[in-house]
Design a protein around this motif. Sequence first.
Motif, PDB file in Angstrom:
ATOM      1  N   ASN A   1      -1.149   2.615   9.030  1.00 18.06           N
ATOM      2  CA  ASN A   1       0.472   2.367   9.630  1.00 18.06           C
ATOM      3  C   ASN A   1       1.663   1.916   8.422  1.00 18.06           C
ATOM      4  O   ASN A   1       2.726   2.343   8.702  1.00 18.06           O
ATOM      5  CB  ASN A   1       0.405   1.361  10.558  1.00 18.06           C
ATOM      6  N   GLY A   2       1.120   1.160   7.688  1.00 22.06           N
ATOM      7  CA  GLY A   2       1.909   0.506   6.525  1.00 22.06           C
ATOM      8  C   GLY A   2       2.363   1.978   5.828  1.00 22.06           C
ATOM      9  O   GLY A   2       3.425   1.917   5.416  1.00 22.06           O
ATOM     10  N   TRP A   3       1.430   2.625   5.300  1.00 20.20           N
ATOM     11  CA  TRP A   3       1.665   3.972   4.494  1.00 20.20           C
ATOM     12  C   TRP A   3       2.638   5.054   5.106  1.00 20.20           C
ATOM     13  O   TRP A   3       3.464   5.420   4.224  1.00 20.20           O
ATOM     14  CB  TRP A   3       0.397   4.890   4.310  1.00 20.20           C
ATOM     15  N   LYS A   4       2.670   4.866   6.273  1.00 16.25           N
ATOM     16  CA  LYS A   4       3.535   5.851   7.164  1.00 16.25           C
ATOM     17  C   LYS A   4       5.103   5.540   6.609  1.00 16.25           C
ATOM     18  O   LYS A   4       5.798   6.292   6.015  1.00 16.25           O
ATOM     19  CB  LYS A   4       3.690   5.651   8.519  1.00 16.25           C
ATOM     20  N   VAL A   5       5.412   4.184   6.534  1.00 15.25           N
ATOM     21  CA  VAL A   5       6.811   4.033   6.179  1.00 15.25           C
ATOM     22  C   VAL A   5       6.891   3.936   4.576  1.00 15.25           C
ATOM     23  O   VAL A   5       8.058   4.210   4.074  1.00 15.25           O
ATOM     24  CB  VAL A   5       7.264   2.483   7.005  1.00 15.25           C
ATOM     25  N   SER A   6       6.323   3.326   3.793  1.00 14.84           N
ATOM     26  CA  SER A   6       6.339   3.425   2.649  1.00 14.84           C
ATOM     27  C   SER A   6       6.546   4.985   2.063  1.00 14.84           C
ATOM     28  O   SER A   6       7.132   5.199   1.160  1.00 14.84           O
ATOM     29  CB  SER A   6       5.010   2.766   1.800  1.00 14.84           C
ATOM     30  N   ILE A   7       5.707   5.871   2.453  1.00 17.70           N
ATOM     31  CA  ILE A   7       5.764   7.085   1.971  1.00 17.70           C
ATOM     32  C   ILE A   7       7.023   7.659   2.554  1.00 17.70           C
ATOM     33  O   ILE A   7       7.868   8.443   1.917  1.00 17.70           O
ATOM     34  CB  ILE A   7       4.780   8.047   3.016  1.00 17.70           C
TER      35      ILE A   7
ATOM     36  N   ARG B   1       2.997   8.093  -4.230  1.00 15.43           N
ATOM     37  CA  ARG B   1       3.560   6.712  -4.494  1.00 15.43           C
ATOM     38  C   ARG B   1       3.582   5.632  -3.350  1.00 15.43           C
ATOM     39  O   ARG B   1       3.082   4.618  -3.503  1.00 15.43           O
ATOM     40  CB  ARG B   1       5.111   6.887  -4.795  1.00 15.43           C
ATOM     41  N   GLY B   2       3.878   6.406  -2.213  1.00 15.22           N
ATOM     42  CA  GLY B   2       3.878   5.544  -0.699  1.00 15.22           C
ATOM     43  C   GLY B   2       2.502   4.948  -0.551  1.00 15.22           C
ATOM     44  O   GLY B   2       2.105   3.658  -0.037  1.00 15.22           O
ATOM     45  N   PHE B   3       1.364   5.898  -1.075  1.00 16.48           N
ATOM     46  CA  PHE B   3       0.220   5.420  -0.655  1.00 16.48           C
ATOM     47  C   PHE B   3      -0.544   4.287  -1.830  1.00 16.48           C
ATOM     48  O   PHE B   3      -1.231   3.509  -1.313  1.00 16.48           O
ATOM     49  CB  PHE B   3      -0.878   6.717  -0.789  1.00 16.48           C
ATOM     50  N   ALA B   4       0.105   4.395  -3.075  1.00 17.16           N
ATOM     51  CA  ALA B   4      -0.516   3.498  -4.087  1.00 17.16           C
ATOM     52  C   ALA B   4       0.026   2.226  -4.076  1.00 17.16           C
ATOM     53  O   ALA B   4      -0.303   1.174  -4.469  1.00 17.16           O
ATOM     54  CB  ALA B   4      -0.246   4.047  -5.517  1.00 17.16           C
ATOM     55  N   LEU B   5       1.294   2.105  -2.870  1.00 17.21           N
ATOM     56  CA  LEU B   5       1.833   0.753  -3.009  1.00 17.21           C
ATOM     57  C   LEU B   5       0.830  -0.402  -2.290  1.00 17.21           C
ATOM     58  O   LEU B   5       0.404  -0.326  -1.151  1.00 17.21           O
ATOM     59  CB  LEU B   5       3.065   0.976  -1.999  1.00 17.21           C
ATOM     60  N   GLY B   6       0.847  -1.534  -3.293  1.00 12.31           N
ATOM     61  CA  GLY B   6       0.089  -2.825  -2.776  1.00 12.31           C
ATOM     62  C   GLY B   6      -1.222  -2.403  -2.898  1.00 12.31           C
ATOM     63  O   GLY B   6      -2.110  -3.222  -2.282  1.00 12.31           O
ATOM     64  N   ARG B   7      -1.791  -1.292  -3.292  1.00 10.03           N
ATOM     65  CA  ARG B   7      -3.385  -1.157  -3.190  1.00 10.03           C
ATOM     66  C   ARG B   7      -3.922  -2.223  -3.834  1.00 10.03           C
ATOM     67  O   ARG B   7      -5.157  -2.506  -3.317  1.00 10.03           O
ATOM     68  CB  ARG B   7      -3.604   0.333  -3.940  1.00 10.03           C
ATOM     69  N   GLU B   8      -3.489  -2.639  -5.054  1.00  8.40           N
ATOM     70  CA  GLU B   8      -4.183  -3.877  -5.623  1.00  8.40           C
ATOM     71  C   GLU B   8      -4.445  -5.448  -5.029  1.00  8.40           C
ATOM     72  O   GLU B   8      -5.039  -6.016  -5.139  1.00  8.40           O
ATOM     73  CB  GLU B   8      -3.434  -3.998  -7.082  1.00  8.40           C
ATOM     74  N   TRP B   9      -3.639  -5.461  -3.675  1.00 10.46           N
ATOM     75  CA  TRP B   9      -3.747  -6.636  -2.939  1.00 10.46           C
ATOM     76  C   TRP B   9      -4.708  -6.667  -2.053  1.00 10.46           C
ATOM     77  O   TRP B   9      -5.313  -7.818  -1.595  1.00 10.46           O
ATOM     78  CB  TRP B   9      -2.435  -6.569  -2.143  1.00 10.46           C
ATOM     79  N   ARG B  10      -5.407  -5.599  -1.846  1.00  8.11           N
ATOM     80  CA  ARG B  10      -6.505  -5.545  -0.987  1.00  8.11           C
ATOM     81  C   ARG B  10      -7.921  -5.728  -1.599  1.00  8.11           C
ATOM     82  O   ARG B  10      -8.337  -4.966  -2.827  1.00  8.11           O
ATOM     83  CB  ARG B  10      -6.622  -4.155  -0.075  1.00  8.11           C
ATOM     84  N   ARG B  11      -8.570  -6.740  -1.393  1.00 11.09           N
ATOM     85  CA  ARG B  11      -9.840  -7.201  -1.993  1.00 11.09           C
ATOM     86  C   ARG B  11     -11.042  -6.786  -1.093  1.00 11.09           C
ATOM     87  O   ARG B  11     -11.288  -7.665   0.119  1.00 11.09           O
ATOM     88  CB  ARG B  11      -9.756  -8.659  -2.551  1.00 11.09           C
TER      89      ARG B  11
END
Length: 263
Positions: A42-48, A230-240
């Motif tokens: 759901n987040g990726w929709k908007v970042s994209i 770019r939108g898909f990559a946003l914040g990827r590193e926050w998920r552990r």
Amino acid sequence: MNGTRRPTAVKVAPKRSSVRQRPATRRDNADPIDLYYWPTPNGWKVSIMLEECGLPYTVRPVNIGVGDQFKRSFLKIAPNNRMPAIVDPKGPGGKPVSVFESGAILQYLGRKTGRFYPSNERQRVEVDQWLFWQMAGLGPMAGQAHHFRQYAREKIPYAIKRYTDEVNRLYGVMNKRLKDRDYLAGRYSIADMACWGWIVPYKNQGQRLDDFPFLKGWFERVGARPAVQRGFALGREWRRGSIGDKTKEAERARKILFGQRAQ
């Protein structure tokens, strides 16, 4: 607006990831849109969509695994306690506006920019029906498949089969739709952005993309777009890890995310 304050979780975000990197286009506002976000379908929709439109935005992370979505400041923006949400400082009439629900945000940004959401009514109907198909079908059913296949403590064969089969049926619907067109509504639109992120975890849904060749082609075609990447990559590193992991951190996250009742 009081609800635009930066959530506590923002301190975990790398500085380079908190504001969109690319220079603004002439369609941009001088003031960036606040995006309340966590890297999920759901987040990726908007970042994209923000990336596709070239709109400047500032990321306000909402870590759903620690309960950021229940903070009072966020509740003023998103009364359903769910991200994503946005605050546009230059909304209708030049005044700030907040929007929650990913589908509503996509439509708002489409109207605002005149991009990826046609003004012609017949074409808009085509987009809307596939957008709402995702909101009412693909997203909820895939979410239930994720839950019962990965997160539920008790493995319930009936529930696993029920939602795995329904996602399979929905993949089939998309596959037939895409047999004679490149995108769901003909031209690339917010309907494609809404659906794409829910296909990303197809393995977790018990699906094989090779069984759906036209869907697979569309998935690769959309995923090749630079703005989507770019939108898909946003914040990827926050998920552990995953909330399905057998760790104390994952167990705490499951308690926060599942079993909620009215407050």
